[in-house]
Scaffold this active site. Structure first.
Site, PDB file in Angstrom:
ATOM      1  N   LYS A  77      -0.071  -1.025  -0.012  1.00 19.02           N
ATOM      2  CA  LYS A  77      -0.268   0.332  -0.326  1.00 19.02           C
ATOM      3  C   LYS A  77       0.958   1.099  -0.438  1.00 19.02           C
ATOM      4  O   LYS A  77       0.572   2.005  -0.572  1.00 19.02           O
ATOM      5  CB  LYS A  77      -0.834  -0.077   1.354  1.00 19.02           C
ATOM      6  CG  LYS A  77      -1.604  -1.421   1.476  1.00 19.02           C
ATOM      7  CD  LYS A  77      -3.169  -0.664   2.255  1.00 19.02           C
ATOM      8  CE  LYS A  77      -4.468  -2.298   1.809  1.00 19.02           C
ATOM      9  NZ  LYS A  77      -4.118  -3.129   2.781  1.00 19.02           N
ATOM     10  N   LYS A  91      -4.628  -7.088  -7.686  1.00 21.01           N
ATOM     11  CA  LYS A  91      -5.779  -7.590  -6.404  1.00 21.01           C
ATOM     12  C   LYS A  91      -6.276  -7.069  -6.696  1.00 21.01           C
ATOM     13  O   LYS A  91      -6.585  -6.176  -6.504  1.00 21.01           O
ATOM     14  CB  LYS A  91      -5.309  -8.200  -5.295  1.00 21.01           C
ATOM     15  CG  LYS A  91      -5.200  -8.894  -4.401  1.00 21.01           C
ATOM     16  CD  LYS A  91      -4.918  -8.711  -3.122  1.00 21.01           C
ATOM     17  CE  LYS A  91      -4.994  -7.666  -2.186  1.00 21.01           C
ATOM     18  NZ  LYS A  91      -6.483  -7.753  -1.375  1.00 21.01           N
ATOM     19  N   LYS A 116     -10.677  -3.430  -1.890  1.00 21.40           N
ATOM     20  CA  LYS A 116     -11.232  -2.757  -1.356  1.00 21.40           C
ATOM     21  C   LYS A 116     -10.523  -1.138  -0.970  1.00 21.40           C
ATOM     22  O   LYS A 116     -11.151  -0.034  -1.851  1.00 21.40           O
ATOM     23  CB  LYS A 116     -11.112  -2.959  -0.128  1.00 21.40           C
ATOM     24  CG  LYS A 116     -13.001  -3.622   0.312  1.00 21.40           C
ATOM     25  CD  LYS A 116     -12.919  -4.278   1.403  1.00 21.40           C
ATOM     26  CE  LYS A 116     -12.157  -5.650   2.206  1.00 21.40           C
ATOM     27  NZ  LYS A 116     -12.330  -5.129   3.671  1.00 21.40           N
TER      28      LYS A 116
END
Ligand code: ATP
Ligand code: MG
Length: 322
Positions: free
Chosen positions: A110, A189, A192
């Site tokens: 991230k 992938k 959310k």
């Protein structure tokens, strides 16, 4: 058995197939005590808006319930309702090398796309370890993206045990053979926090639009196509019967069959497969009070397990906290 899901948004098809549905199925085993929870403290690493957090907690809870979680048998709770977990996370973090955390996927995956790389995101695996060890859980169904974090849980538990004597059971990752990593509309992938999800709980039109967004190559309609390289086909095959998969494969190989048609079939299949879940989801999203009361009941049961474990850990550390 224990597993959780962050409340960083409405759970998507990947969460359902990779985590929620297999965990619910597993939780039905007669002699197994199961803990399924909403990781709202983990979500704070990404979301700071309290209204969004609140809404996501409800949509995540509604998803578990709509997918058939039995809250009488399973301990179903919200992570923040059992704050003991944050205390344990602190203790564990004092037993785990900084260097190893820098390699964690939660952080590495991230850090290139989140604006706010905070310390919570960095120590995410320690909170996850506390989630597991606090409840003495030994069977942890995980998606492929969580294997490394589970390895860190095992590692930190072992380090603690080696220093202070047997305290924690060492948990095992349960990776179901059929557990898949579902790719999102952009081919990466499904997450959310990336804008690439298929949210099966959207109204028909919006859901159809998401499915139409799935990236494919540019082979013209009339030409044969390679099903195994195509994400539409892949997702279809997770849900369809063997004979439906066979038919779609044939269509791809024969040519004269466009990606638009395949996507339309995928859309219809998703609607058919999740008809009941979509209905139940809207029921719960209109009954927040019922969700509140279910989660409250779950938190009480969870605390009854967490408290003695935390006492044991404090004892080992010669800490007395009232
Ligand atoms: P975020 O982007 O906020 O990390 P996420 O979509 O990755 O969200 P998590 O809450 O991190 O979802 O993960 C919940 C569970 O869903 C985990 O067990 C994880 O392994 C599983 N999971 C997440 N994404 C996928 C996917 N694309 N395919 C299969 N399983 C998935
Ligand atoms: Mg994730």
């Amino acid at each position: 058995m224990l597993t959780g899901i962050q409340s960083t948004g409405t759970p998507h098809l990947g969460n359902l197939l990779g985590a929620i549905l297999p965990a619910i199925k597993m939780s039905e085993a007669p002699n197994l005590e199961s803990f399924l929870f909403i990781a709202d403290l983990h979500s704070l690493t990404q979301i700071k808006d309290s209204e969004v957090l609140r809404k996501n907690t409800y949509s995540t809870a509604a998803t578990w319930l709509a997918c058939g979680l039995n809250h009488q048998k399973t301990i179903f709770y919200k992570q923040s309702d059992v704050p003991q977990v944050t205390e344990l996370a602190w203790y564990l973090s004092c037993f785990f090398p900084y260097q190893r955390l820098t390699l964690a996927h939660s952080f590495k995956d991230k850090s290139d796309r989140l604006q706010n790389i905070n310390t919570g995101l960095f120590t995410y695996p320690m909170l996850m370890a506390a989630d597991i060890l606090l409840y003495d859980a030994t069977q942890i169904p995980v998606g492929k993206d969580q294997m490394q974090h589970l390895e860190m849980t095992r590692d930190v538990a072992t380090r603690f045990n080696n220093k202070l004597g047997d305290t924690f059971a060492i948990p095992d990752a349960i990776v179901h053979k059929e557990t898949m990593l579902v790719m999102g509309t952009d081919g990466k992938k499904m997450s959310k926090s990336s804008n690439n999800m298929i949210d099966i709980f959207l109204p028909d039109n919006a859901l159809r639009k998401q499915i139409m967004k799935i990236q494919t190559d540019s082979t013209p309609v009339e030409e044969p196509k390679t099903p195994d390289n195509c994400n539409v086909f892949k997702i279809y095959s997770y849900l369809a019967s063997d004979s439906e998969v066979k038919t779609m494969r044939k269509n791809y190989l024969n040519g004269g069959y466009g990606y638009g048609q395949a996507k339309q079939e995928l859309f219809e299949l998703i609607c058919r497969s999740f008809e009941k879940e979509r209905e139940q989801y809207s029921y719960y999203m209109n009954n927040f009070a019922q969700i509140d009361s279910i989660l409250k009941g779950g938190a009480e049961k969870a605390k009854a397990v967490a408290d003695p474990m935390l006492c044991k850990v404090r004892g080992k550390l010669a800490l007395k906290i009232n």
